[in-house]
Scaffold this active site. Structure first.
Site, PDB file in Angstrom:
ATOM      1  N   LYS A   1       0.903  -1.253  -0.094  1.00  0.00           N
ATOM      2  CA  LYS A   1       0.131   0.097  -0.096  1.00  0.00           C
ATOM      3  C   LYS A   1       0.998   1.148  -0.008  1.00  0.00           C
ATOM      4  CE  LYS A   1      -2.266  -1.001   3.708  1.00  0.00           C
ATOM      5  NZ  LYS A   1      -1.399  -2.264   4.152  1.00  0.00           N
TER       6      LYS A   1
ATOM      7  N   ARG B   1      -9.858  -0.006   8.864  1.00  0.00           N
ATOM      8  CA  ARG B   1      -9.316  -1.032   9.179  1.00  0.00           C
ATOM      9  C   ARG B   1     -10.349  -2.257   9.961  1.00  0.00           C
ATOM     10  NH1 ARG B   1      -3.525   0.170   8.804  1.00  0.00           N
ATOM     11  NH2 ARG B   1      -2.557  -1.882   9.469  1.00  0.00           N
TER      12      ARG B   1
ATOM     13  N   ARG C   1      11.826  -5.808   5.388  1.00  0.00           N
ATOM     14  CA  ARG C   1      11.580  -4.150   5.086  1.00  0.00           C
ATOM     15  C   ARG C   1      12.547  -3.481   5.752  1.00  0.00           C
ATOM     16  NH1 ARG C   1       5.966  -1.425   5.593  1.00  0.00           N
ATOM     17  NH2 ARG C   1       5.875  -2.637   7.587  1.00  0.00           N
TER      18      ARG C   1
ATOM     19  N   ARG D   1      11.449  -1.282  11.204  1.00  0.00           N
ATOM     20  CA  ARG D   1      10.313  -0.890  11.967  1.00  0.00           C
ATOM     21  C   ARG D   1      10.206  -1.841  13.237  1.00  0.00           C
ATOM     22  NH1 ARG D   1       5.134   0.397   8.143  1.00  0.00           N
ATOM     23  NH2 ARG D   1       4.087  -0.569   9.618  1.00  0.00           N
TER      24      ARG D   1
ATOM     25  N   ARG E   1      -0.128  -8.938  13.478  1.00  0.00           N
ATOM     26  CA  ARG E   1      -0.917  -7.936  12.831  1.00  0.00           C
ATOM     27  C   ARG E   1      -1.745  -8.688  11.531  1.00  0.00           C
ATOM     28  NH1 ARG E   1       4.321  -4.832  10.657  1.00  0.00           N
ATOM     29  NH2 ARG E   1       2.748  -3.642   9.637  1.00  0.00           N
TER      30      ARG E   1
HETATM   31  P1  AP5 Z   1       4.707  -1.628   1.903  1.00  0.00           P
HETATM   32  O1  AP5 Z   1       4.589  -0.919   0.606  1.00  0.00           O
HETATM   33  O2  AP5 Z   1       5.403  -0.958   2.985  1.00  0.00           O
HETATM   34  O3  AP5 Z   1       3.583  -2.355   2.379  1.00  0.00           O
HETATM   35  P2  AP5 Z   1       2.423  -1.792   3.205  1.00  0.00           P
HETATM   36  O4  AP5 Z   1       1.234  -2.552   2.785  1.00  0.00           O
HETATM   37  O5  AP5 Z   1       2.393  -0.216   2.964  1.00  0.00           O
HETATM   38  O6  AP5 Z   1       2.546  -2.322   4.583  1.00  0.00           O
HETATM   39  P3  AP5 Z   1       2.489  -1.629   5.981  1.00  0.00           P
HETATM   40  O7  AP5 Z   1       3.394  -2.483   6.838  1.00  0.00           O
HETATM   41  O8  AP5 Z   1       3.055  -0.434   5.929  1.00  0.00           O
HETATM   42  O9  AP5 Z   1       1.169  -1.698   6.357  1.00  0.00           O
HETATM   43  P4  AP5 Z   1       0.478  -1.751   7.562  1.00  0.00           P
HETATM   44  O10 AP5 Z   1      -0.911  -1.446   7.334  1.00  0.00           O
HETATM   45  O11 AP5 Z   1       0.534  -3.018   8.545  1.00  0.00           O
HETATM   46  O12 AP5 Z   1       0.982  -0.427   8.415  1.00  0.00           O
HETATM   47  P5  AP5 Z   1       0.525   0.917   8.906  1.00  0.00           P
HETATM   48  O13 AP5 Z   1       1.924   1.725   8.876  1.00  0.00           O
HETATM   49  O14 AP5 Z   1      -0.769   1.187   8.060  1.00  0.00           O
HETATM   50  O15 AP5 Z   1       5.847  -2.702   1.273  1.00  0.00           O
HETATM   51  C1  AP5 Z   1       6.324  -3.670   2.478  1.00  0.00           C
HETATM   52  C2  AP5 Z   1       7.582  -4.321   1.768  1.00  0.00           C
HETATM   53  O16 AP5 Z   1       7.471  -5.050   0.744  1.00  0.00           O
HETATM   54  C3  AP5 Z   1       8.571  -3.197   1.634  1.00  0.00           C
HETATM   55  O17 AP5 Z   1       9.938  -3.728   2.023  1.00  0.00           O
HETATM   56  C4  AP5 Z   1       8.464  -3.128   0.134  1.00  0.00           C
HETATM   57  O18 AP5 Z   1       9.866  -2.593  -0.487  1.00  0.00           O
HETATM   58  C5  AP5 Z   1       8.297  -4.562  -0.413  1.00  0.00           C
HETATM   59  N1  AP5 Z   1       7.172  -4.581  -1.799  1.00  0.00           N
HETATM   60  C6  AP5 Z   1       6.260  -3.900  -1.746  1.00  0.00           C
HETATM   61  N2  AP5 Z   1       5.687  -3.984  -2.868  1.00  0.00           N
HETATM   62  C7  AP5 Z   1       6.262  -5.262  -3.271  1.00  0.00           C
HETATM   63  C8  AP5 Z   1       6.291  -6.117  -4.502  1.00  0.00           C
HETATM   64  N3  AP5 Z   1       5.478  -6.042  -5.345  1.00  0.00           N
HETATM   65  N4  AP5 Z   1       6.995  -7.367  -4.551  1.00  0.00           N
HETATM   66  C9  AP5 Z   1       8.184  -7.221  -3.837  1.00  0.00           C
HETATM   67  N5  AP5 Z   1       8.368  -6.615  -2.592  1.00  0.00           N
HETATM   68  C10 AP5 Z   1       7.489  -5.558  -2.624  1.00  0.00           C
HETATM   69  O19 AP5 Z   1       0.041   0.703  10.285  1.00  0.00           O
HETATM   70  C11 AP5 Z   1       0.870   0.168  11.336  1.00  0.00           C
HETATM   71  C12 AP5 Z   1       0.164   0.185  12.799  1.00  0.00           C
HETATM   72  O20 AP5 Z   1      -0.537   1.481  13.142  1.00  0.00           O
HETATM   73  C13 AP5 Z   1      -0.907  -0.858  12.804  1.00  0.00           C
HETATM   74  O21 AP5 Z   1      -0.724  -2.082  12.945  1.00  0.00           O
HETATM   75  C14 AP5 Z   1      -2.068  -0.117  14.022  1.00  0.00           C
HETATM   76  O22 AP5 Z   1      -1.286  -0.310  15.126  1.00  0.00           O
HETATM   77  C15 AP5 Z   1      -1.947   1.345  13.588  1.00  0.00           C
HETATM   78  N6  AP5 Z   1      -2.840   1.684  12.786  1.00  0.00           N
HETATM   79  C16 AP5 Z   1      -2.781   2.100  11.355  1.00  0.00           C
HETATM   80  N7  AP5 Z   1      -3.908   2.510  10.854  1.00  0.00           N
HETATM   81  C17 AP5 Z   1      -4.893   2.214  11.669  1.00  0.00           C
HETATM   82  C18 AP5 Z   1      -6.207   2.235  11.636  1.00  0.00           C
HETATM   83  N8  AP5 Z   1      -6.852   2.734  10.542  1.00  0.00           N
HETATM   84  N9  AP5 Z   1      -6.829   1.824  12.666  1.00  0.00           N
HETATM   85  C19 AP5 Z   1      -6.132   1.482  13.798  1.00  0.00           C
HETATM   86  N10 AP5 Z   1      -4.827   1.547  13.910  1.00  0.00           N
HETATM   87  C20 AP5 Z   1      -4.321   1.780  12.961  1.00  0.00           C
END
Ligand code: AP5
Length: 210
Positions: free
Chosen positions: A16, A87, A121, A150, A161
């Site tokens: 994402k 979410r 990552r 991270r 997660r």
């Molecule tokens: P990346 O693009 O970073 O993936 P992502 O989907 O953005 O993953 P996140 O871990 O950031 O998502 P998340 O939803 O868990 O975290 P968030 O920060 O929102 O790619 C991942 C890796 O893969 C990278 O190394 C990249 O280079 C590689 N990659 C990407 N595409 C690829 C491909 N096609 N092929 C190969 N490699 C690839 O949330 C963190 C925390 O915040 C949550 O756990 C929660 O506690 C809190 N939080 C956030 N939003 C909310 C909400 N709405 N409600 C409640 N709590 C929340």
């Protein structure tokens, strides 16, 4: 094309953040990411405790905290990509009352690949750019030396997660399918291939609306 209003739905590690960058670079819309906003305010005191306590356990931060972040961001946005929100069903219903969407793009990736991506990552603390120890390391040694993992990318927290995603976020696929907004994108391809499919889906959805 008018400024698109895009929701990127998908499990942790689906890409994402990676694809949001392409969307912002191409359409100049606002990147609304609750994960980054919460990481920047990890130690903020709220009536529920600090965001850090929930994030490091892989749990969701309570809805009122997250809804407030999104409401403020939407107020300033003319076109956006929402990344990491909603979410759960209650956040989806809240969003329904506050914004119209052109498309919900669901990035579909299998669990083992997600674990590999997240545990490998690494993040550049100066730019926020994501890299990966196997697939994508920077050529510049100075950048490679400052990369960090991270706090929530350890294998144990990643598994938690993904369980939280299965229980809370997965039901939103059906929610948006029923509204005719969902486009499923094969997320298990290279980042460029995913972007090509996503770009075509976005442009198709916006053209249908005009
Ligand atoms: P990346 O693009 O970073 O993936 P992502 O989907 O953005 O993953 P996140 O871990 O950031 O998502 P998340 O939803 O868990 O975290 P968030 O920060 O929102 O790619 C991942 C890796 O893969 C990278 O190394 C990249 O280079 C590689 N990659 C990407 N595409 C690829 C491909 N096609 N092929 C190969 N490699 C690839 O949330 C963190 C925390 O915040 C949550 O756990 C929660 O506690 C809190 N939080 C956030 N939003 C909310 C909400 N709405 N409600 C409640 N709590 C929340």
């Amino acid at each position: 094309m008018s400024n698109p209003r895009i929701l990127l739905l998908g499990p942790p590690g689906a890409g994402k953040g990676t694809q949001s960058k392409n969307i912002v670079d191409t359409y100049g819309v606002e990147h609304i990411t609750t994960g980054d906003a919460l990481r920047a305010n990890k130690d903020m005191e709220t009536e529920y405790g600090k965001p850090r306590e929930f994030m490091e356990a892989g749990d969701l931060v309570p809805d009122p905290v997250v809804n407030e972040i999104v409401t403020a961001a939407l107020a300033d946005a003319d076109g956006f990509v929402l990344d990491g929100y909603p979410r759960n069903m209650s956040q989806a219903e809240f969003l329904d009352e506050h914004a119209d969407l052109d498309i919900v793009a669901f990035l579909d990736v299998g669990r083992e690949e997600l674990i590999k991506r997240l545990t490998g990552r690494r993040v550049d603390p100066e730019t926020g750019d994501n890299y990966h120890v196997e697939y994508d390391m920077p050529e510049d040694d100075a950048i490679a030396d400052r990369l960090v993992q991270r706090d929530d990318d350890t294998e144990e927290t990643v598994r938690d997660r993904l369980d939280v995603y299965d229980e809370n976020t997965k039901p939103l696929i059906e929610f948006y399918e029923e509204r005719g907004l969902l486009e499923r994108i094969e997320g298990d391809q290279t980042p460029d291939e995913v972007w090509e499919d996503l770009r075509v889906a976005i442009e198709g959805a916006v053209a249908d609306d005009e």
